[in-house]
Design an enzyme around this catalytic site. Structure first.
Site, mmCIF file in Angstrom:
data_model
loop_
_atom_site.group_PDB
_atom_site.id
_atom_site.type_symbol
_atom_site.label_atom_id
_atom_site.label_comp_id
_atom_site.label_asym_id
_atom_site.label_seq_id
_atom_site.Cartn_x
_atom_site.Cartn_y
_atom_site.Cartn_z
ATOM 1 N N ASN A 9 0.877 -1.174 0.000
ATOM 2 C CA ASN A 9 0.000 0.000 0.000
ATOM 3 C C ASN A 9 0.912 1.222 0.000
ATOM 4 O O ASN A 9 1.496 1.561 1.027
ATOM 5 C CB ASN A 9 -0.893 -0.012 1.252
ATOM 6 C CG ASN A 9 -1.728 1.264 1.369
ATOM 7 O OD1 ASN A 9 -1.769 2.082 0.445
ATOM 8 N ND2 ASN A 9 -2.391 1.430 2.507
ATOM 9 N N TRP A 10 1.029 1.826 -1.159
ATOM 10 C CA TRP A 10 1.960 2.962 -1.288
ATOM 11 C C TRP A 10 1.415 4.226 -0.635
ATOM 12 O O TRP A 10 2.145 5.209 -0.486
ATOM 13 C CB TRP A 10 2.248 3.234 -2.764
ATOM 14 C CG TRP A 10 3.077 2.184 -3.447
ATOM 15 C CD1 TRP A 10 3.467 0.963 -2.957
ATOM 16 C CD2 TRP A 10 3.621 2.277 -4.771
ATOM 17 N NE1 TRP A 10 4.217 0.298 -3.895
ATOM 18 C CE2 TRP A 10 4.326 1.080 -5.024
ATOM 19 C CE3 TRP A 10 3.574 3.248 -5.776
ATOM 20 C CZ2 TRP A 10 4.987 0.845 -6.225
ATOM 21 C CZ3 TRP A 10 4.224 3.004 -6.979
ATOM 22 C CH2 TRP A 10 4.928 1.813 -7.195
ATOM 23 N N LYS A 11 0.113 4.230 -0.315
ATOM 24 C CA LYS A 11 -0.509 5.433 0.257
ATOM 25 C C LYS A 11 -0.238 6.627 -0.672
ATOM 26 O O LYS A 11 -0.200 6.441 -1.879
ATOM 27 C CB LYS A 11 -0.033 5.642 1.696
ATOM 28 C CG LYS A 11 -0.183 4.355 2.528
ATOM 29 C CD LYS A 11 0.021 4.545 4.001
ATOM 30 C CE LYS A 11 -0.169 3.195 4.706
ATOM 31 N NZ LYS A 11 -0.040 3.282 6.154
ATOM 32 N N HIS A 94 -9.437 1.284 4.698
ATOM 33 C CA HIS A 94 -8.176 1.465 5.435
ATOM 34 C C HIS A 94 -8.412 2.413 6.607
ATOM 35 O O HIS A 94 -9.190 3.358 6.505
ATOM 36 C CB HIS A 94 -7.093 2.019 4.502
ATOM 37 C CG HIS A 94 -5.737 1.972 5.123
ATOM 38 N ND1 HIS A 94 -5.311 2.925 6.021
ATOM 39 C CD2 HIS A 94 -4.739 1.060 5.019
ATOM 40 C CE1 HIS A 94 -4.087 2.592 6.431
ATOM 41 N NE2 HIS A 94 -3.715 1.474 5.837
ATOM 42 N N GLU A 96 -6.770 4.775 7.717
ATOM 43 C CA GLU A 96 -6.524 6.202 7.426
ATOM 44 C C GLU A 96 -7.733 6.829 6.755
ATOM 45 O O GLU A 96 -8.047 8.008 6.974
ATOM 46 C CB GLU A 96 -5.258 6.337 6.561
ATOM 47 C CG GLU A 96 -4.003 6.087 7.399
ATOM 48 C CD GLU A 96 -2.845 5.471 6.641
ATOM 49 O OE1 GLU A 96 -2.835 5.521 5.393
ATOM 50 O OE2 GLU A 96 -1.945 4.928 7.310
ATOM 51 N N GLU A 166 -5.486 -5.004 10.284
ATOM 52 C CA GLU A 166 -4.477 -3.987 10.560
ATOM 53 C C GLU A 166 -4.783 -3.300 11.890
ATOM 54 O O GLU A 166 -5.624 -2.394 11.943
ATOM 55 C CB GLU A 166 -4.469 -2.927 9.453
ATOM 56 C CG GLU A 166 -4.090 -3.466 8.086
ATOM 57 C CD GLU A 166 -3.435 -2.396 7.222
ATOM 58 O OE1 GLU A 166 -2.334 -2.647 6.729
ATOM 59 O OE2 GLU A 166 -4.018 -1.303 7.042
ATOM 60 N N GLY A 172 2.426 2.285 10.735
ATOM 61 C CA GLY A 172 3.386 3.387 10.609
ATOM 62 C C GLY A 172 4.064 3.758 11.914
ATOM 63 O O GLY A 172 4.684 4.805 12.017
ATOM 64 N N SER A 212 3.351 -2.224 10.157
ATOM 65 C CA SER A 212 4.804 -2.308 10.365
ATOM 66 C C SER A 212 5.367 -3.687 10.039
ATOM 67 O O SER A 212 6.300 -4.154 10.691
ATOM 68 C CB SER A 212 5.170 -1.883 11.794
ATOM 69 O OG SER A 212 4.752 -0.547 12.043
ATOM 70 N N GLY A 233 2.929 -1.144 4.211
ATOM 71 C CA GLY A 233 3.018 0.286 3.918
ATOM 72 C C GLY A 233 4.455 0.678 3.650
ATOM 73 O O GLY A 233 4.990 0.478 2.555
ATOM 74 N N GLY A 234 5.126 1.233 4.655
ATOM 75 C CA GLY A 234 6.479 1.775 4.501
ATOM 76 C C GLY A 234 7.447 0.854 3.773
ATOM 77 O O GLY A 234 8.194 1.304 2.890
HETATM 78 P P1 13P Z 1 3.058 0.336 7.614
HETATM 79 O O1 13P Z 1 3.569 -0.951 7.028
HETATM 80 O O2 13P Z 1 3.819 1.537 7.139
HETATM 81 O O3 13P Z 1 2.918 0.267 9.094
HETATM 82 O O4 13P Z 1 1.579 0.545 7.031
HETATM 83 C C1 13P Z 1 0.695 -0.517 7.126
HETATM 84 C C2 13P Z 1 -0.514 -0.165 6.361
HETATM 85 O O5 13P Z 1 -1.255 0.729 6.722
HETATM 86 C C3 13P Z 1 -0.768 -0.899 5.121
HETATM 87 O O6 13P Z 1 -2.038 -0.619 4.643
#
Ligand code: 13P
Length: 250
Positions: A9-11, A94, A96, A166, A172, A212, A233-234
């Site tokens: 997930n590149w956000k 998600h 967010e 999640e 994050g 994470s 994510g990251g």
């Molecule tokens: P991180 O891997 O950066 O914690 O993000 C997880 C996430 O929200 C994937 O959708």
């Protein structure tokens, strides 16, 4: 036996040129991956990524979809539009989006239905906040979110979707659920699916862990029997890190 699925997930990261460079780096490293692989990229990158991954084992995903077929919904994209540019998967609900954009369990459900009927595979996110876990509400929260998200779907439709557990406090933050916590809560989600749709459906649906997840913890998490993959994510923004996550079985 469920096939593992790892999705990035590149956000809100990467321009089209940066996106092309990242997937072009990734392709040779992950070409023999045993799992299904998806990159959920910003809409402006669909075209560049689609061209770069053509003929490879990397699939294209979006980060949201609207529930209407078309109409006056400024800024939104329909399932048909996403399909038309080669999108196959879509993240829905998600945390967010729930936190910053007013997404609710009802709008999540509407988007999930629109995605499925529109030929996309949803990656539906559920998960508790820190205070909810500390107060002992984790199981109730994820069960409720799961029931809501799947309302109106048939067992056959549910078999083909992906759920991502999640925990909000792990996103994050560098904090990860322990292998045991992730496995246990994903088990709660699977049993919720079983109660609604029966054991066959619950045994078929793939449930990822997200929060994470990285090269250092992926092996332990993926060794858990309930965990069928990851939503990253990251660590999905750097080719070497994402490669190590995808090749967790090496
Ligand atoms: P991180 O891997 O950066 O914690 O993000 C997880 C996430 O929200 C994937 O959708």
């Amino acid at each position: 036996m469920r096939k593992a699925i790892i999705a990035g997930n590149w956000k809100m990261n990467k321009t089209p040129d940066e996106a092309k460079a990242l997937v072009t780096d990734l392709i040779p490293w992950v070409k023999d991956a045993a799992c299904d692989m998806v990159v959920c990229v910003p809409a402006v990158c669909f075209q560049a990524v689609k061209e770069a991954v053509r003929g490879t084992n990397i699939h294209l995903g979006a980060q949201n979809v609207h529930f209407a077929e078309k109409g006056a919904y400024t800024g939104e994209l329909s399932a048909e539009m996403l399909r038309a540019v080669g999108v196959e998967y879509v993240i829905i609900g998600h945390s967010e989006r729930r936190q910053y954009f007013g997404e609710t369990d009802i709008t999540v459900n509407k988007r999930v239905r629109a995605a499925v009927r529109g030929g996309l595979t949803p990656i539906v996110c559920v998960g508790e906040k820190k205070d909810e876990r500390e107060a002992g509400y984790t199981d109730a929260i994820v069960e409720y979110q799961t029931r809501m998200a799947l309302t109106g779907l048939s067992a056959d439709e549910v078999k083909n979707i992906v759920i991502a557990y999640e925990p909000v406090w792990a996103i994050g933050t560098g904090l990860t659920a322990t292998d045991g916590q992730a496995n246990e809560t994903i088990g709660v989600i699977r049993r919720a699916v079983a109660r609604l749709y029966g054991e066959d459906t619950a045994a078929a649906v793939r449930i990822q862990y997200g929060g994470s997840m990285n090269p250092g913890n992926v092996k332990g998490l993926m060794a858990q029997p309930e965990i069928d993959g990851g939503l990253i994510g990251g660590a999905s923004l750097k080719a070497p890190d994402f490669t190590q996550v995808v090749l967790f079985d090496r």
